[in-house]
Design a protein around this motif. Structure first.
Motif, short mmCIF file in Angstrom:
data_model
loop_
_atom_site.label_atom_id
_atom_site.label_comp_id
_atom_site.label_asym_id
_atom_site.label_seq_id
_atom_site.Cartn_x
_atom_site.Cartn_y
_atom_site.Cartn_z
N TYR A 63 59.99 73.68 13.75
CA TYR A 63 60.95 72.60 14.02
C TYR A 63 61.82 72.92 15.23
N VAL A 114 61.30 70.60 18.04
CA VAL A 114 61.95 69.29 17.87
C VAL A 114 63.43 69.40 18.27
N ILE A 125 54.80 62.52 19.24
CA ILE A 125 55.19 63.84 18.73
C ILE A 125 53.96 64.74 18.80
N PHE A 144 57.96 68.81 12.60
CA PHE A 144 58.63 67.60 12.11
C PHE A 144 58.14 67.26 10.71
#
Length: 323
Positions: A31, A34, A218, A226
């Motif tokens: 993550y 992100v 993404i 994510f």
């Protein structure tokens, strides 16, 4: 020549070492990519990351003070499963003309989440009022809420009118609307926004975005990070959705809307598959001074799909209701 070769070898070794560290960092926390992308978006929008303790929660928010001294302050409130980053496309258009405060609601994003705490409409509206008191001072704000954040904003405007000068509700929850697949799933106790794998991530994006061109891409491995993050959020999301989607207080914002006296903008997208546009008419009945804007070609994420149109509508709200 030997010195040059040694330097090149040393540089190559350093780059390999940095690459290995980066791979290890991503592997240990997918993550992280992100979060880095969110930070890049915030910097591109020229926003600062700030935090403030209000009562028993710490709020993390993005902000910009780059505006004329007498410019209104806009507080932008995200929706269910959302975060402050949802507002960055719009913030890029508003910055410089208005002071911007864009928080992660308590329980969401980077803000504090407390085990057993109530994150329904009434509790969040009270917390939002306290956040406005703390960060905006004694100047009433233009309060802009999306989806669940729209229901929270409507309730805050009704219950704490001294904090809110103008109100904008974008694809707002909190009132009945025409039957759709999203509503049926919520009433059946399911979370239509739940993300478990690549297929459910795609389904989630298909539900909330009506314009495929605006849908975020993404790529792997950020996608895996994510998905893992959203999978971990599933129990919390379900608890909140049970409260705001099928609990006794699910229509509390709409019931309180008759007490809203501020100039109000109601903005929907005609392809909204989450909060059907029929909800706008019900809000309009209860807020007779409201102005309605229906945008074509977009879904539930108006501020990401049509940021220029949303910015123009907010300009109109502020300009027309100015003293």
């Amino acid at each position: 020549m030997r010195t040059s070769r040694r330097i090149l070898v040393a540089v190559a070794a350093l780059l390999l070492a940095l690459g290995a560290l980066a791979i290890a960092a991503v592997a240990s926390d997918p993550y992280r990519l992100v979060r880095l992308e969110f930070a890049r978006q915030r910097l591109a929008a020229h926003l600062e990351r700030r935090s403030v303790a209000v009562d028993d929660h710490t709020w993390v928010y993005a902000a910009s003070d780059a505006a004329p001294p007498d410019a209104p302050t806009l507080v932008l409130v995200h929706g269910f499963t959302g975060s402050k980053e949802n507002w960055y496309p719009l913030a890029r258009l508003l910055r410089g003309r208005y002071r911007l405060l864009i928080p992660d609601l308590p329980g969401w994003g980077e803000s504090t989440r407390r085990a057993g705490a109530d994150y329904g409409y009434a509790a969040q509206a009270q917390r939002l009022a306290r956040f406005i008191e703390t960060v905006a001072g004694d100047r009433p704000v233009v309060l802009v809420g999306h989806s669940m954040g729209g229901g929270i904003a409507a309730l805050a405007a009704a219950r704490f009118p001294g904090h809110v000068r103008r109100l904008a509700l974008i694809d707002a929850a909190g009132v009945p609307f025409r039957d759709n697949a999203f509503g049926r799933a919520v009433l059946a106790g399911r979370n239509p926004f739940e993300v478990r794998d690549v297929a459910s991530l795609q389904a989630y994006l298909d539900i909330v975005f009506g314009d495929p061109a605006a849908r975020p891409r993404i790529p792997w491995p950020a996608r895996e990070g994510f998905i893992a993050f959203r999978r971990a959020q599933a129990p919390f999301e379900q608890r909140v959705l049970d409260r705001i989607g099928r609990g006794e207080g699910r229509f509390l914002p709409g019931e309180a809307a008759t007490d809203i006296r501020q100039p109000t903008l109601l903005l929907w997208c005609e392809r909204d598959r989450v909060i059907d546009p029929s909800a706008m008419a019900l809000y309009a009945e209860r807020i007779p001074q409201s102005r309605r804007v229906l945008l074509g070609g977009c879904g539930h994420m108006a501020m990401m799909e049509r940021p220029a149109d949303v910015a123009a509508a907010l300009d109109m709200l502020i300009r027309e209701s100015a003293p």
